[in-house]
Write a protein that holds these residues in place. Structure first.
Motif, PDB file in Angstrom:
ATOM      1  N   GLN A 182       0.885  -1.205  -0.004  1.00 41.92           N
ATOM      2  CA  GLN A 182       0.025  -0.142  -0.206  1.00 41.92           C
ATOM      3  C   GLN A 182       0.899   1.243   0.126  1.00 41.92           C
ATOM      4  OE1 GLN A 182      -2.620  -0.376   3.366  1.00 41.92           O
ATOM      5  NE2 GLN A 182      -4.519  -1.394   1.992  1.00 41.92           N
ATOM      6  N   ALA A 183       0.287   2.150  -0.511  1.00 39.82           N
ATOM      7  CA  ALA A 183       1.177   3.533  -0.652  1.00 39.82           C
ATOM      8  C   ALA A 183       1.677   3.943   1.010  1.00 39.82           C
ATOM      9  CB  ALA A 183       0.087   4.740  -0.948  1.00 39.82           C
ATOM     10  N   GLY A 184       2.824   4.349   1.012  1.00 37.15           N
ATOM     11  CA  GLY A 184       3.275   4.632   2.144  1.00 37.15           C
ATOM     12  C   GLY A 184       4.232   3.353   2.958  1.00 37.15           C
ATOM     13  N   GLY A 185       4.190   2.257   2.314  1.00 40.14           N
ATOM     14  CA  GLY A 185       4.722   1.230   2.746  1.00 40.14           C
ATOM     15  C   GLY A 185       6.171   1.145   2.312  1.00 40.14           C
ATOM     16  N   SER A 186       6.750   0.088   2.557  1.00 40.36           N
ATOM     17  CA  SER A 186       8.118  -0.365   2.117  1.00 40.36           C
ATOM     18  C   SER A 186       8.437  -1.539   1.538  1.00 40.36           C
ATOM     19  CB  SER A 186       8.994  -0.173   3.442  1.00 40.36           C
ATOM     20  OG  SER A 186       9.039   1.114   4.054  1.00 40.36           O
ATOM     21  N   ARG A 193      17.428   9.278  -8.907  1.00 42.08           N
ATOM     22  CA  ARG A 193      16.681  10.284  -9.377  1.00 42.08           C
ATOM     23  C   ARG A 193      15.851  11.024  -8.438  1.00 42.08           C
ATOM     24  NH1 ARG A 193      14.576   8.499 -13.489  1.00 42.08           N
ATOM     25  NH2 ARG A 193      13.365   9.938 -13.792  1.00 42.08           N
ATOM     26  N   ASP A 194      15.728  12.287  -9.077  1.00 41.58           N
ATOM     27  CA  ASP A 194      15.044  13.201  -7.986  1.00 41.58           C
ATOM     28  C   ASP A 194      13.947  12.770  -7.380  1.00 41.58           C
ATOM     29  OD1 ASP A 194      15.938  16.364  -9.847  1.00 41.58           O
ATOM     30  OD2 ASP A 194      17.001  14.927  -8.467  1.00 41.58           O
ATOM     31  N   SER A 195      13.007  12.142  -7.924  1.00 38.04           N
ATOM     32  CA  SER A 195      11.611  11.803  -7.616  1.00 38.04           C
ATOM     33  C   SER A 195      11.922  10.686  -6.380  1.00 38.04           C
ATOM     34  CB  SER A 195      10.688  11.158  -8.529  1.00 38.04           C
ATOM     35  OG  SER A 195      11.273   9.910  -9.226  1.00 38.04           O
ATOM     36  N   VAL A 196      13.008  10.011  -6.343  1.00 36.39           N
ATOM     37  CA  VAL A 196      13.079   8.974  -5.163  1.00 36.39           C
ATOM     38  C   VAL A 196      14.065   9.366  -4.102  1.00 36.39           C
ATOM     39  CG1 VAL A 196      12.739   7.252  -6.816  1.00 36.39           C
ATOM     40  CG2 VAL A 196      15.050   7.558  -6.265  1.00 36.39           C
ATOM     41  N   LYS A 197      14.481  10.624  -4.187  1.00 42.48           N
ATOM     42  CA  LYS A 197      15.504  10.987  -3.298  1.00 42.48           C
ATOM     43  C   LYS A 197      14.766  11.447  -1.827  1.00 42.48           C
ATOM     44  CE  LYS A 197      18.740  13.573  -6.144  1.00 42.48           C
ATOM     45  NZ  LYS A 197      19.276  14.794  -6.658  1.00 42.48           N
ATOM     46  N   GLY A 198      15.473  10.840  -0.763  1.00 41.40           N
ATOM     47  CA  GLY A 198      14.865  10.827   0.590  1.00 41.40           C
ATOM     48  C   GLY A 198      14.036   9.777   0.935  1.00 41.40           C
ATOM     49  N   ASN A 204      29.917  -5.830  -1.439  1.00 36.21           N
ATOM     50  CA  ASN A 204      30.695  -6.031  -2.621  1.00 36.21           C
ATOM     51  C   ASN A 204      31.508  -7.654  -2.452  1.00 36.21           C
ATOM     52  OD1 ASN A 204      30.997  -3.531  -3.766  1.00 36.21           O
ATOM     53  ND2 ASN A 204      32.430  -2.861  -2.477  1.00 36.21           N
ATOM     54  N   ALA A 205      31.426  -7.998  -1.180  1.00 31.02           N
ATOM     55  CA  ALA A 205      31.920  -9.369  -1.086  1.00 31.02           C
ATOM     56  C   ALA A 205      30.863 -10.510  -1.573  1.00 31.02           C
ATOM     57  CB  ALA A 205      32.052  -9.888   0.423  1.00 31.02           C
ATOM     58  N   LYS A 206      29.591  -9.976  -1.562  1.00 31.32           N
ATOM     59  CA  LYS A 206      28.577 -10.913  -1.976  1.00 31.32           C
ATOM     60  C   LYS A 206      28.061 -10.445  -3.297  1.00 31.32           C
ATOM     61  CE  LYS A 206      26.976 -11.768   2.592  1.00 31.32           C
ATOM     62  NZ  LYS A 206      25.588 -11.929   3.372  1.00 31.32           N
ATOM     63  N   ASN A 207      28.858  -9.555  -4.004  1.00 32.17           N
ATOM     64  CA  ASN A 207      28.257  -8.899  -5.227  1.00 32.17           C
ATOM     65  C   ASN A 207      26.830  -8.734  -5.378  1.00 32.17           C
ATOM     66  OD1 ASN A 207      31.082  -8.906  -6.532  1.00 32.17           O
ATOM     67  ND2 ASN A 207      30.762 -11.264  -7.235  1.00 32.17           N
ATOM     68  N   THR A 208      26.340  -8.276  -4.380  1.00 32.22           N
ATOM     69  CA  THR A 208      24.857  -7.955  -4.423  1.00 32.22           C
ATOM     70  C   THR A 208      24.595  -6.349  -4.000  1.00 32.22           C
ATOM     71  OG1 THR A 208      24.589 -10.094  -3.286  1.00 32.22           O
ATOM     72  CG2 THR A 208      22.778  -8.457  -2.863  1.00 32.22           C
ATOM     73  N   VAL A 209      23.546  -5.996  -4.465  1.00 33.42           N
ATOM     74  CA  VAL A 209      22.964  -4.567  -4.252  1.00 33.42           C
ATOM     75  C   VAL A 209      21.563  -4.643  -3.964  1.00 33.42           C
ATOM     76  CG1 VAL A 209      22.189  -4.496  -6.788  1.00 33.42           C
ATOM     77  CG2 VAL A 209      22.848  -2.393  -5.688  1.00 33.42           C
ATOM     78  N   TYR A 210      21.325  -3.740  -2.967  1.00 33.35           N
ATOM     79  CA  TYR A 210      19.928  -3.582  -2.233  1.00 33.35           C
ATOM     80  C   TYR A 210      19.427  -2.236  -2.924  1.00 33.35           C
ATOM     81  CZ  TYR A 210      22.228  -7.274   0.347  1.00 33.35           C
ATOM     82  OH  TYR A 210      23.138  -8.410   0.921  1.00 33.35           O
ATOM     83  N   LEU A 211      18.077  -2.128  -2.721  1.00 28.31           N
ATOM     84  CA  LEU A 211      17.252  -0.952  -2.930  1.00 28.31           C
ATOM     85  C   LEU A 211      16.125  -0.884  -1.915  1.00 28.31           C
ATOM     86  CD1 LEU A 211      17.268   1.735  -4.518  1.00 28.31           C
ATOM     87  CD2 LEU A 211      15.378   0.349  -5.826  1.00 28.31           C
ATOM     88  N   GLN A 212      16.523  -0.251  -0.785  1.00 27.36           N
ATOM     89  CA  GLN A 212      15.300   0.089   0.407  1.00 27.36           C
ATOM     90  C   GLN A 212      14.568   1.274  -0.060  1.00 27.36           C
ATOM     91  OE1 GLN A 212      14.844  -1.644   3.247  1.00 27.36           O
ATOM     92  NE2 GLN A 212      13.017  -0.483   3.302  1.00 27.36           N
ATOM     93  N   MET A 213      13.124   0.829  -0.339  1.00 29.39           N
ATOM     94  CA  MET A 213      12.134   1.622  -0.639  1.00 29.39           C
ATOM     95  C   MET A 213      11.208   2.045   0.236  1.00 29.39           C
ATOM     96  SD  MET A 213      11.669   0.305  -4.563  1.00 29.39           S
ATOM     97  CE  MET A 213      10.792  -1.137  -4.102  1.00 29.39           C
ATOM     98  N   ASN A 214      11.200   2.975   0.826  1.00 29.84           N
ATOM     99  CA  ASN A 214      10.286   3.740   1.892  1.00 29.84           C
ATOM    100  C   ASN A 214       9.461   4.728   1.265  1.00 29.84           C
ATOM    101  OD1 ASN A 214      11.671   1.962   3.467  1.00 29.84           O
ATOM    102  ND2 ASN A 214      13.037   3.695   4.116  1.00 29.84           N
ATOM    103  N   SER A 215       8.205   4.792   2.090  1.00 30.86           N
ATOM    104  CA  SER A 215       7.237   5.862   1.625  1.00 30.86           C
ATOM    105  C   SER A 215       6.897   5.793   0.217  1.00 30.86           C
ATOM    106  CB  SER A 215       7.813   7.191   1.767  1.00 30.86           C
ATOM    107  OG  SER A 215       8.085   7.495   3.300  1.00 30.86           O
ATOM    108  N   LEU A 216       6.443   4.551  -0.036  1.00 28.66           N
ATOM    109  CA  LEU A 216       6.265   4.115  -1.678  1.00 28.66           C
ATOM    110  C   LEU A 216       4.770   4.893  -2.192  1.00 28.66           C
ATOM    111  CD1 LEU A 216       7.293   0.640  -1.633  1.00 28.66           C
ATOM    112  CD2 LEU A 216       8.086   2.341  -3.120  1.00 28.66           C
TER     113      LEU A 216
END
Length: 121
Positions: free
Chosen positions: A13-17, A60-65, A73-85
């Motif tokens: 839902q909107a506002g979730g993560s 990108r500006d719309s997701v800043k903050g 780097n040891a696991k060759n893994t990238v994450y994206l934490q998305m809050n206030s969706l």
């Protein structure tokens, strides 16, 4: 050969993560840049966030903050934490990596298969 496997998408839902993960595997010497892109229906794919080996980031500006990109780097893994969706964040999210292979020169771009993120209002 390099493979990127994403996980963590879903319906929220909107506002979730949500937290997306992308693990790279295969013949890898190093990964110069890892990034997340997204593509909404009828729109072009756009860069969401990127991170270098040293940890420098851009958004990108719309997701800043609201979104935070990080990598292990040891696991060759990238994450994206998305809050206030927001509903406008709804898209297929793709992982991208610029890889220096272990067995040949040069740098090559690889993509994951994509993971759907849907934000309901």
């Amino acid at each position: 050969q390099v493979q990127l496997v994403e996980s963590g998408g879903g319906l929220v839902q909107a506002g979730g993560s949500l937290r997306l993960s992308c693990a790279a595997s295969g013949s890898i010497f190093s990964i110069v840049i890892m990034a997340w892109y997204r593509q909404a229906p009828g729109k072009q794919r756009e860069l969401v966030a990127g991170i270098t080996t040293s940890g420098s980031t851009n958004y990108r500006d719309s997701v800043k903050g609201r979104f935070t990109i990080s990598r292990d780097n040891a696991k060759n893994t990238v994450y994206l934490q998305m809050n206030s969706l927001k509903p406008e964040d709804t898209a297929v999210y793709y992982c991208n990596a610029n890889v220096r292979p272990a067995t040949m020169g040069g740098t090559y771009s690889y993509w994951g298969q994509g993971t759907q993120v849907t934000v309901s209002s």
